[in-house]
Enzyme design. Structure first.
Site, PDB file in Angstrom:
ATOM      1  N   LYS A  13      -0.807 -34.009  28.360  1.00 22.29           N
ATOM      2  CA  LYS A  13      -0.269 -32.642  28.446  1.00 22.29           C
ATOM      3  C   LYS A  13       0.975 -32.488  27.563  1.00 22.29           C
ATOM      4  O   LYS A  13       1.074 -31.557  26.779  1.00 22.29           O
ATOM      5  CB  LYS A  13       0.070 -32.287  29.909  1.00 22.29           C
ATOM      6  N   ARG A  88       1.194 -27.792  40.872  1.00 24.27           N
ATOM      7  CA  ARG A  88       0.661 -29.123  41.145  1.00 24.27           C
ATOM      8  C   ARG A  88      -0.012 -29.214  42.501  1.00 24.27           C
ATOM      9  O   ARG A  88      -0.499 -30.271  42.874  1.00 24.27           O
ATOM     10  CB  ARG A  88       1.796 -30.127  41.100  1.00 24.27           C
ATOM     11  N   ARG A 127       3.544 -45.438  27.520  1.00 21.13           N
ATOM     12  CA  ARG A 127       4.253 -44.239  27.012  1.00 21.13           C
ATOM     13  C   ARG A 127       5.719 -44.580  26.723  1.00 21.13           C
ATOM     14  O   ARG A 127       6.370 -45.296  27.464  1.00 21.13           O
ATOM     15  CB  ARG A 127       4.181 -43.129  28.056  1.00 21.13           C
ATOM     16  N   ARG A 160       9.875 -44.281  30.863  1.00 24.15           N
ATOM     17  CA  ARG A 160      10.232 -43.573  32.095  1.00 24.15           C
ATOM     18  C   ARG A 160      10.195 -44.549  33.268  1.00 24.15           C
ATOM     19  O   ARG A 160       9.293 -45.375  33.352  1.00 24.15           O
ATOM     20  CB  ARG A 160       9.222 -42.438  32.344  1.00 24.15           C
ATOM     21  N   ARG A 171       0.800 -41.902  41.553  1.00 29.88           N
ATOM     22  CA  ARG A 171       0.782 -40.544  40.992  1.00 29.88           C
ATOM     23  C   ARG A 171      -0.652 -40.075  40.741  1.00 29.88           C
ATOM     24  O   ARG A 171      -0.957 -38.884  40.902  1.00 29.88           O
ATOM     25  CB  ARG A 171       1.599 -40.502  39.687  1.00 29.88           C
TER      26      ARG A 171
HETATM   27  P1  ADP Z   1       1.106 -36.238  30.323  1.00 30.39           P
HETATM   28  O1  ADP Z   1       2.178 -35.282  29.838  1.00 30.39           O
HETATM   29  O2  ADP Z   1      -0.183 -35.553  30.652  1.00 30.39           O
HETATM   30  O3  ADP Z   1       1.574 -37.129  31.444  1.00 30.39           O
HETATM   31  P2  ADP Z   1       1.481 -37.531  27.713  1.00 30.39           P
HETATM   32  O4  ADP Z   1       1.244 -36.442  26.730  1.00 30.39           O
HETATM   33  O5  ADP Z   1       2.884 -37.957  27.917  1.00 30.39           O
HETATM   34  O6  ADP Z   1       0.748 -37.210  29.126  1.00 30.39           O
HETATM   35  O7  ADP Z   1       0.576 -38.777  27.259  1.00 30.39           O
HETATM   36  C1  ADP Z   1       0.612 -40.006  27.972  1.00 30.39           C
HETATM   37  C2  ADP Z   1       0.570 -41.156  26.981  1.00 30.39           C
HETATM   38  O8  ADP Z   1      -0.714 -41.194  26.359  1.00 30.39           O
HETATM   39  C3  ADP Z   1       1.602 -41.011  25.848  1.00 30.39           C
HETATM   40  O9  ADP Z   1       2.129 -42.281  25.564  1.00 30.39           O
HETATM   41  C4  ADP Z   1       0.790 -40.428  24.688  1.00 30.39           C
HETATM   42  O10 ADP Z   1       1.306 -40.854  23.423  1.00 30.39           O
HETATM   43  C5  ADP Z   1      -0.604 -41.010  24.932  1.00 30.39           C
HETATM   44  N1  ADP Z   1      -1.672 -40.088  24.547  1.00 30.39           N
HETATM   45  C6  ADP Z   1      -1.671 -38.723  24.623  1.00 30.39           C
HETATM   46  N2  ADP Z   1      -2.847 -38.214  24.203  1.00 30.39           N
HETATM   47  C7  ADP Z   1      -3.623 -39.280  23.858  1.00 30.39           C
HETATM   48  C8  ADP Z   1      -4.955 -39.423  23.345  1.00 30.39           C
HETATM   49  N3  ADP Z   1      -5.735 -38.350  23.107  1.00 30.39           N
HETATM   50  N4  ADP Z   1      -5.425 -40.669  23.124  1.00 30.39           N
HETATM   51  C9  ADP Z   1      -4.637 -41.762  23.382  1.00 30.39           C
HETATM   52  N5  ADP Z   1      -3.385 -41.703  23.837  1.00 30.39           N
HETATM   53  C10 ADP Z   1      -2.875 -40.470  24.094  1.00 30.39           C
HETATM   54  P1  AMP Z   2       5.600 -35.259  34.934  1.00 33.55           P
HETATM   55  O1  AMP Z   2       6.742 -35.264  33.977  1.00 33.55           O
HETATM   56  O2  AMP Z   2       4.828 -33.973  34.919  1.00 33.55           O
HETATM   57  O3  AMP Z   2       4.724 -36.478  34.801  1.00 33.55           O
HETATM   58  O4  AMP Z   2       6.259 -35.324  36.392  1.00 33.55           O
HETATM   59  C1  AMP Z   2       7.016 -36.441  36.784  1.00 33.55           C
HETATM   60  C2  AMP Z   2       7.362 -36.319  38.264  1.00 33.55           C
HETATM   61  O5  AMP Z   2       8.164 -35.146  38.491  1.00 33.55           O
HETATM   62  C3  AMP Z   2       6.183 -36.179  39.218  1.00 33.55           C
HETATM   63  O6  AMP Z   2       5.611 -37.423  39.572  1.00 33.55           O
HETATM   64  C4  AMP Z   2       6.849 -35.486  40.418  1.00 33.55           C
HETATM   65  O7  AMP Z   2       7.604 -36.415  41.181  1.00 33.55           O
HETATM   66  C5  AMP Z   2       7.844 -34.548  39.729  1.00 33.55           C
HETATM   67  N1  AMP Z   2       7.242 -33.224  39.463  1.00 33.55           N
HETATM   68  C6  AMP Z   2       7.017 -32.650  38.247  1.00 33.55           C
HETATM   69  N2  AMP Z   2       6.471 -31.427  38.389  1.00 33.55           N
HETATM   70  C7  AMP Z   2       6.327 -31.215  39.725  1.00 33.55           C
HETATM   71  C8  AMP Z   2       5.808 -30.153  40.512  1.00 33.55           C
HETATM   72  N3  AMP Z   2       5.281 -29.040  39.949  1.00 33.55           N
HETATM   73  N4  AMP Z   2       5.833 -30.287  41.852  1.00 33.55           N
HETATM   74  C9  AMP Z   2       6.339 -31.377  42.435  1.00 33.55           C
HETATM   75  N5  AMP Z   2       6.830 -32.421  41.764  1.00 33.55           N
HETATM   76  C10 AMP Z   2       6.833 -32.359  40.415  1.00 33.55           C
END
Ligand code: ADP
Ligand code: AMP
Length: 213
Positions: A13, A88, A127, A160, A171
């Site tokens: 995302k 969420r 990541r 992170r 998660r």
């Molecule tokens: P989210 O925001 O949904 O948690 P991220 O965009 O941070 O996910 O992506 C999670 C990890 O996967 C990051 O390290 C990113 O670089 C990697 N990633 C994102 N899209 C892809 C893809 N299409 N193929 C492989 N790795 C990806």
């Molecule tokens: P994310 O950055 O989206 O992966 O979110 C990281 C963490 O933030 C999650 O595991 C939750 O603990 C918290 N969080 C983010 N968005 C929400 C939401 N809409 N509702 C509740 N917790 C959230």
């Protein structure tokens, strides 16, 4: 353009959000980023949110919903926005619906990025993020040019604290029980586009653009 990005942790995302912002010029509203900023700044909200985030739990709705409503009421959201990580759960989705209805705002699309659960742990644990500019990399799938240095702004990359195997697994379970039902919720509303997230990052973006066209 008014968009929601839906998908499990590690689906891509945030990665796609950066592409969408560039292409459609909409503000990126990530509740996770807002909480991380508050943690960094040591605010009361940050202190409360941190307890839940470290355990991979959802931050309570009463700390989350008002925050999003107030962000959406800012001027830069007048012509569009992209929500990432909100809603969420069903409570948040219904809250958002009420907010949008009361303010006469329609949703254009819910982009649901689908990735098989067994790929997500490796994605999240590899990541690396830049706390300075928010760019996201992956040690294997999307490495920075210089190890641990951000390609965009040159700051050091970090991991992170919630991107460890145990917390990521939790998660994913929270996603499956709390967030995945929203796929049905938005399918019934006729606004969802399901995107195969298990493809090259550029191909995922091509599919998103086609869905938004
Ligand atoms: P989210 O925001 O949904 O948690 P991220 O965009 O941070 O996910 O992506 C999670 C990890 O996967 C990051 O390290 C990113 O670089 C990697 N990633 C994102 N899209 C892809 C893809 N299409 N193929 C492989 N790795 C990806
Ligand atoms: P994310 O950055 O989206 O992966 O979110 C990281 C963490 O933030 C999650 O595991 C939750 O603990 C918290 N969080 C983010 N968005 C929400 C939401 N809409 N509702 C509740 N917790 C959230």
């Amino acid at each position: 353009m008014r968009i929601i990005l839906l998908g499990p942790p590690g689906a891509g995302k945030g990665t796609q959000a950066a592409n969408i912002v560039e292409e459609y010029n909409v503000p990126h509203i990530s509740t996770g980023d807002i909480f991380r900023k508050n943690i960094k700044e040591g605010t009361e909200l940050g202190k409360k949110a941190q307890e839940y985030m470290n355990e991979g739990k959802l931050v309570p709705d009463e700390l989350t919903c008002g925050l999003v409503a107030s962000r959406l009421s800012e001027d830069d959201c007048k012509n569009g926005f992209m929500l990432d990580g909100f809603p969420r759960n069903t409570f948040q989705a219904e809250y958002l619906d009420r907010y949008l209805t009361e303010n006469n705002i329609g949703l254009d699309k819910v982009i649901n990025i689908e990735v098989d659960s067994n790929l997500l742990v490796e994605r999240a644990c590899g990541r690396r993020i830049c706390k300075n500019c928010g760019a996201t990399f992956h040690v294997k799938f999307n490495p920075s040019k210089v190890e641990d240095v951000c390609d965009v702004c040159g700051h050091n990359l970090t991991q992170r604290p919630d991107d460890n195997e145990e917390t990521v697994s939790h998660r994913i379970n929270v996603y499956l029980s709390e967030t995945k039902p929203l796929v049905d919720y938005y399918t019934k509303k006729g606004v969802i586009a399901n995107i195969d997230g298990d493809q090259d990052i550029n191909k995922v973006f091509e599919d998103i653009k086609a869905a938004l066209a």
